[in-house]
Design a protein around this motif. Structure first.
Motif, PDB file in Angstrom:
ATOM      1  N   ARG A  90       0.841  -1.194   0.000  1.00 25.05           N
ATOM      2  CA  ARG A  90       0.000   0.000   0.000  1.00 25.05           C
ATOM      3  C   ARG A  90       0.875   1.242   0.000  1.00 25.05           C
ATOM      4  O   ARG A  90       2.090   1.168   0.188  1.00 25.05           O
ATOM      5  N   LEU A  91       0.227   2.388  -0.208  1.00 22.38           N
ATOM      6  CA  LEU A  91       0.899   3.674  -0.065  1.00 22.38           C
ATOM      7  C   LEU A  91       0.848   4.089   1.398  1.00 22.38           C
ATOM      8  O   LEU A  91      -0.212   4.105   2.017  1.00 22.38           O
ATOM      9  N   GLU A  92       1.996   4.436   1.949  1.00 21.79           N
ATOM     10  CA  GLU A  92       2.046   5.018   3.290  1.00 21.79           C
ATOM     11  C   GLU A  92       2.022   6.531   3.133  1.00 21.79           C
ATOM     12  O   GLU A  92       2.921   7.117   2.535  1.00 21.79           O
ATOM     13  N   PHE A  93       0.974   7.154   3.633  1.00 22.43           N
ATOM     14  CA  PHE A  93       0.912   8.613   3.618  1.00 22.43           C
ATOM     15  C   PHE A  93       0.333   9.156   4.904  1.00 22.43           C
ATOM     16  O   PHE A  93      -0.459  10.081   4.919  1.00 22.43           O
ATOM     17  N   GLN A 237      13.386  11.385   6.585  1.00 20.72           N
ATOM     18  CA  GLN A 237      12.505  10.578   5.755  1.00 20.72           C
ATOM     19  C   GLN A 237      12.426  11.146   4.336  1.00 20.72           C
ATOM     20  O   GLN A 237      12.189  12.342   4.144  1.00 20.72           O
ATOM     21  N   ASP A 238      12.635  10.303   3.350  1.00 21.67           N
ATOM     22  CA  ASP A 238      12.483  10.704   1.951  1.00 21.67           C
ATOM     23  C   ASP A 238      11.051  10.475   1.502  1.00 21.67           C
ATOM     24  O   ASP A 238      10.444   9.440   1.799  1.00 21.67           O
ATOM     25  N   PHE A 239      10.531  11.433   0.748  1.00 17.23           N
ATOM     26  CA  PHE A 239       9.213  11.332   0.136  1.00 17.23           C
ATOM     27  C   PHE A 239       9.397  11.348  -1.382  1.00 17.23           C
ATOM     28  O   PHE A 239      10.521  11.487  -1.884  1.00 17.23           O
ATOM     29  N   GLY A 240       8.308  11.249  -2.100  1.00 17.46           N
ATOM     30  CA  GLY A 240       8.405  11.294  -3.554  1.00 17.46           C
ATOM     31  C   GLY A 240       9.090  12.544  -4.057  1.00 17.46           C
ATOM     32  O   GLY A 240       9.834  12.516  -5.038  1.00 17.46           O
ATOM     33  N   ILE A 241       8.863  13.656  -3.371  1.00 13.12           N
ATOM     34  CA  ILE A 241       9.443  14.929  -3.784  1.00 13.12           C
ATOM     35  C   ILE A 241      10.965  14.930  -3.665  1.00 13.12           C
ATOM     36  O   ILE A 241      11.655  15.738  -4.305  1.00 13.12           O
ATOM     37  N   GLU A 371       2.716  17.493   1.173  1.00 14.33           N
ATOM     38  CA  GLU A 371       3.684  17.310   0.085  1.00 14.33           C
ATOM     39  C   GLU A 371       2.979  17.587  -1.241  1.00 14.33           C
ATOM     40  O   GLU A 371       2.055  16.862  -1.602  1.00 14.33           O
ATOM     41  N   PRO A 372       3.393  18.603  -1.991  1.00 14.64           N
ATOM     42  CA  PRO A 372       2.731  18.882  -3.271  1.00 14.64           C
ATOM     43  C   PRO A 372       2.854  17.702  -4.228  1.00 14.64           C
ATOM     44  O   PRO A 372       3.720  16.835  -4.075  1.00 14.64           O
ATOM     45  N   LEU A 373       2.002  17.677  -5.215  1.00 12.03           N
ATOM     46  CA  LEU A 373       2.014  16.605  -6.205  1.00 12.03           C
ATOM     47  C   LEU A 373       3.342  16.579  -6.939  1.00 12.03           C
ATOM     48  O   LEU A 373       3.905  17.621  -7.291  1.00 12.03           O
ATOM     49  N   ASN A 374       3.827  15.371  -7.187  1.00 13.49           N
ATOM     50  CA  ASN A 374       5.088  15.209  -7.894  1.00 13.49           C
ATOM     51  C   ASN A 374       5.169  13.829  -8.493  1.00 13.49           C
ATOM     52  O   ASN A 374       4.508  12.891  -8.035  1.00 13.49           O
ATOM     53  N   CYS A 375       5.975  13.698  -9.513  1.00 15.44           N
ATOM     54  CA  CYS A 375       6.207  12.399 -10.153  1.00 15.44           C
ATOM     55  C   CYS A 375       7.508  12.498 -10.943  1.00 15.44           C
ATOM     56  O   CYS A 375       7.698  13.437 -11.719  1.00 15.44           O
ATOM     57  N   THR A 376       8.395  11.538 -10.739  1.00 21.99           N
ATOM     58  CA  THR A 376       9.663  11.497 -11.463  1.00 21.99           C
ATOM     59  C   THR A 376       9.616  10.379 -12.485  1.00 21.99           C
ATOM     60  O   THR A 376       9.202   9.251 -12.173  1.00 21.99           O
ATOM     61  N   VAL A 377      10.032  10.688 -13.707  1.00 21.82           N
ATOM     62  CA  VAL A 377       9.961   9.731 -14.815  1.00 21.82           C
ATOM     63  C   VAL A 377      11.338   9.576 -15.442  1.00 21.82           C
ATOM     64  O   VAL A 377      11.999  10.567 -15.758  1.00 21.82           O
ATOM     65  N   LYS A 378      11.752   8.336 -15.617  1.00 20.95           N
ATOM     66  CA  LYS A 378      13.003   8.024 -16.305  1.00 20.95           C
ATOM     67  C   LYS A 378      12.682   7.128 -17.489  1.00 20.95           C
ATOM     68  O   LYS A 378      12.130   6.040 -17.330  1.00 20.95           O
ATOM     69  N   LEU A 379      13.009   7.604 -18.687  1.00 19.49           N
ATOM     70  CA  LEU A 379      12.731   6.864 -19.903  1.00 19.49           C
ATOM     71  C   LEU A 379      13.999   6.209 -20.432  1.00 19.49           C
ATOM     72  O   LEU A 379      15.088   6.769 -20.349  1.00 19.49           O
ATOM     73  N   SER A 380      13.836   5.024 -20.963  1.00 20.96           N
ATOM     74  CA  SER A 380      14.900   4.356 -21.706  1.00 20.96           C
ATOM     75  C   SER A 380      14.241   3.684 -22.886  1.00 20.96           C
ATOM     76  O   SER A 380      13.009   3.657 -22.985  1.00 20.96           O
ATOM     77  N   ALA A 418       4.401   9.229   0.791  1.00 21.24           N
ATOM     78  CA  ALA A 418       3.712  10.462   0.406  1.00 21.24           C
ATOM     79  C   ALA A 418       3.363  11.287   1.636  1.00 21.24           C
ATOM     80  O   ALA A 418       2.990  10.745   2.678  1.00 21.24           O
ATOM     81  N   GLY A 419       3.464  12.586   1.491  1.00 21.12           N
ATOM     82  CA  GLY A 419       3.123  13.504   2.562  1.00 21.12           C
ATOM     83  C   GLY A 419       1.669  13.915   2.492  1.00 21.12           C
ATOM     84  O   GLY A 419       1.343  15.070   2.234  1.00 21.12           O
ATOM     85  N   GLY A 420       0.769  12.972   2.717  1.00 15.85           N
ATOM     86  CA  GLY A 420      -0.666  13.245   2.657  1.00 15.85           C
ATOM     87  C   GLY A 420      -1.220  13.042   1.261  1.00 15.85           C
ATOM     88  O   GLY A 420      -0.492  12.926   0.275  1.00 15.85           O
ATOM     89  N   GLY A 421      -2.511  12.995   1.170  1.00 14.92           N
ATOM     90  CA  GLY A 421      -3.153  12.811  -0.128  1.00 14.92           C
ATOM     91  C   GLY A 421      -4.640  13.092  -0.073  1.00 14.92           C
ATOM     92  O   GLY A 421      -5.182  13.790  -0.903  1.00 14.92           O
ATOM     93  N   PHE A 422      -5.345  12.472   0.903  1.00 16.30           N
ATOM     94  CA  PHE A 422      -6.772  12.711   1.117  1.00 16.30           C
ATOM     95  C   PHE A 422      -7.611  12.390  -0.115  1.00 16.30           C
ATOM     96  O   PHE A 422      -8.671  12.974  -0.326  1.00 16.30           O
ATOM     97  N   GLY A 423      -7.126  11.447  -0.942  1.00 13.96           N
ATOM     98  CA  GLY A 423      -7.828  11.058  -2.151  1.00 13.96           C
ATOM     99  C   GLY A 423      -7.225  11.625  -3.416  1.00 13.96           C
ATOM    100  O   GLY A 423      -7.490  11.126  -4.511  1.00 13.96           O
ATOM    101  N   ARG A 424      -6.393  12.662  -3.298  1.00 17.41           N
ATOM    102  CA  ARG A 424      -5.856  13.329  -4.484  1.00 17.41           C
ATOM    103  C   ARG A 424      -4.873  12.447  -5.256  1.00 17.41           C
ATOM    104  O   ARG A 424      -4.624  12.680  -6.434  1.00 17.41           O
ATOM    105  N   ARG A 425      -4.324  11.435  -4.608  1.00 15.93           N
ATOM    106  CA  ARG A 425      -3.343  10.585  -5.284  1.00 15.93           C
ATOM    107  C   ARG A 425      -3.985   9.325  -5.869  1.00 15.93           C
ATOM    108  O   ARG A 425      -3.298   8.355  -6.172  1.00 15.93           O
TER     109      ARG A 425
END
Length: 567
Positions: A90-93, A237-241, A371-380, A418-425
């Motif tokens: 699961r996601l821990e937020f 603690q590291d988050f997605g950001i 924690e604001p919305l964020n996403c890191t993408v690595k393409l190959s 994640a630093g919170g979400g409340f459904g937004r994620r």
């Protein structure tokens, strides 16, 4: 415009859920029901967490007839020093599952709790919710749905360790027992889990296991510190950001001032002149809109570059919602006939000795997680890897694959704290994840073959995200001198959060979104007539924490209190 997600492109488990006949569905589906739809070395036990992925896609079950969600190899790693790493599905937020799930597994494993660690999973099939068949964090279902699963995972791993010790000592496994990360045998023999892990990993996984009697629990039900408490309280603690890769760039997006608007012209010369800006790319956005992403070597230059953009927007084809006009429209709708959720006889209302009339207006609310919305993408070539705090890793992985024109198996989603979400994620459109993929794709096309982190600002989220819908409630209630309610005529006006999405088939019945009316008449057996209107407006809406209960429970309890005080 972003590609439309076709019903038949969804994961098979979700298709089956959506296709259930109406007779199998409860009359009302509150959020908790709705969300059903919707080691340090190679010797560690569980070195192959992606074993389950190869067995997904409708192929034969794993060895022993077990499903990927039942295989301890994907969930447990035991290092030579005895540390036990438990992967959570699961996601821990903030809700504590990064400690709760390892406690359950460690109990049956009979691990030394002081040596237990935890980490997040991926979109691997092993980490799907075992009850719903899809990756999902929501509805307070984590412990409920994975309690037996994680107990059995721990018990299977323990049985394998016992078998490995029995083979080493050439004794019957029934003569052995475990205690706090150690196997104990006849004649004072003992071996740590770390010593046995390599051999245990090579053994068959038992299909049937005997679970502990709860009276013997020594971890579950006992007070303990959260596994993430020290890191979070010390700022480590590291988050997605916080995801960082060599050469990584950061992107921010200029979103349109009106939802769904497109670009008429772009002057990015000043933005490109900002020190640190590496690229400025035009990208498709959620709901058919367009935007401009500024990609730079950090958030601040990316923001300055965005501020320097000179953009002209074409808003002619999109509705511009006005709050005052919207409220007037809602009040007018409240006086009209509409779809009925409950339809009790309202005749007693006219002759009731006491009456109460009330109107409640609830505004749009942004989720605004810390924690604001964020996403890191690595393409190959032919593959993509994402790092994101997501409540549904497989749906976001599927949406990413669509955006990148890849197969779902070519996309790996690494779930981040994640630093919170409340459904937004958990959004059916995977809006910010798709946005990140579009930026990564355009950045690579511009000659920058590096990972890209999309980062929304707080203002971006409040001004251009998804919202709890605005709602208007209107009630007319008749009751007697003792407070006995004779008739309750109630109207709700507000947007549906599932209409137009893949969840509509399961959630919208007789024109009423079940999430909008959850909590109405509960837990009171009232003679209620409930009329519902779902106007369509150009504002994106989404569940927000307890969804319908954020407004319905307030209205119900306030009105019940008013009646009680007046008698």
């Amino acid at each position: 415009m972003l590609p439309h997600i076709d019903y038949h492109d969804l994961p098979r488990s979700l298709q089956r859920l959506m296709a259930r006949p109406a007779a199998d569905e409860p009359a009302a589906l509150p959020r908790r029901s709705f969300l059903k739809i919707v080691g340090a070395s190679g010797f560690a036990l569980g070195t192959f967490p992606h074993l389950a992925l190869a067995q997904a896609g409708g192929a034969a079950p794993a060895a022993g007839g077990l499903k990927p969600t039942q295989q301890p190899l994907a969930f447990v790693q035991i290092a030579p020093n005895g540390e036990v790493m438990v992967t959570i599905n699961r996601l821990e937020f903030g809700q504590g599952v990064q400690t709760g799930l390892p406690m359950i597994l460690a109990e049956e494993l009979d691990a030394d709790w002081a040596l237990v660690r935890s980490r997040s999973g991926t979109n691997d099939a092993a980490y799907a919710d075992p009850f719903f068949g899809m990756h999902l964090t929501g509805g307070s279902n984590t412990i409920k749905n994975s309690f037996v699963q994680y107990r059995e995972l721990g018990a299977r791993a323990r049985a394998m360790l016992l078998s490995a010790a029995a083979a080493r000592w050439k004794v019957d496994p029934s003569t052995l027992r475990t205690q706090a990360g150690t196997v104990l045998g006849p004649g004072g023999r003992k071996a740590s889990y770390g010593e046995l892990a390599e051999a245990a990993m090579a053994l068959p996984v038992p299909e049937k296991v005997v679970l502990k009697d709860p009276r013997d629990f020594r971890i579950i039900g006992r007070p303990t510190q959260r596994l993430d408490a020290a890191a979070k309280s010390s700022g480590r603690q590291d988050f997605g950001i916080d995801v960082k890769h060599p050469g990584q760039l950061t992107a921010v997006v200029a979103h349109p001032p009106v939802f769904g608007a497109r670009l008429a012209s772009v002057d990015d010369s000043a933005a490109r002149a900002v020190k640190g800006v590496k690229a400025v790319v035009r990208i498709p956005l959620d709901r058919g809109a367009e935007g401009v992403a500024v990609v730079a070597d950090g958030y601040w230059p990316a923001k300055l570059g965005r501020d320097a953009l000179k953009l002209q927007w074409d808003t002619a084809a999109v509705e511009k919602v006005d709050s005052d006009k919207q409220l007037a429209q809602y009040r007018e709708l409240a006086g009209r006939p509409g779809n009925r959720k409950f339809d009790a006889d309202m005749a007693p209302l006219a002759s009731a000795p006491r009456k109460l009339e009330a109107e409640f207006v609830f505004p749009y609310l942004a989720h605004a997680p810390m924690e604001p919305l964020n996403c890191t993408v690595k393409l190959s070539d032919g593959r993509a890897e994402l790092w994101v705090g997501t409540q549904s890793a497989d749906l976001d992985g599927f949406a990413a694959a669509r955006a990148l024109k890849l197969e779902p198996a070519q996309v790996k989603v690494n779930v981040q704290m994640a630093g919170g979400g409340f459904g937004r994620r958990f959004v059916s459109t995977s809006d910010f994840v798709v946005e990140a993929c579009e930026i990564a794709k355009a950045t690579r096309a511009a000659g920058l073959d590096v990972p890209v982190r999309l980062l929304w600002s707080r203002e971006d989220d409040v001004k251009g995200g998804y919202y709890r819908p605005m709602h208007l409630h209107r009630a007319r209630i008749g009751f007697d001198e003792r407070g006995r309610i004779l008739a309750w005529d109630h109207v709700i006006v507000g947007q549906s959060i599932t209409a137009g999405t893949v969840f509509a088939g399961a959630m919208v019945k007789d024109g009423i979104d079940a999430t909008a009316v959850e909590g109405m008449r509960d837990p009171y057996p009232l003679p209620m007539r409930l009329t519902v209107h779902h106007p369509q407006l150009n504002v994106p809406v989404l569940w927000w924490r307890s969804v319908g209960s954020t407004h319905t429970a307030f209205v119900m309890e306030t009105l019940i209190d008013e009646i009680a005080r007046s008698t």
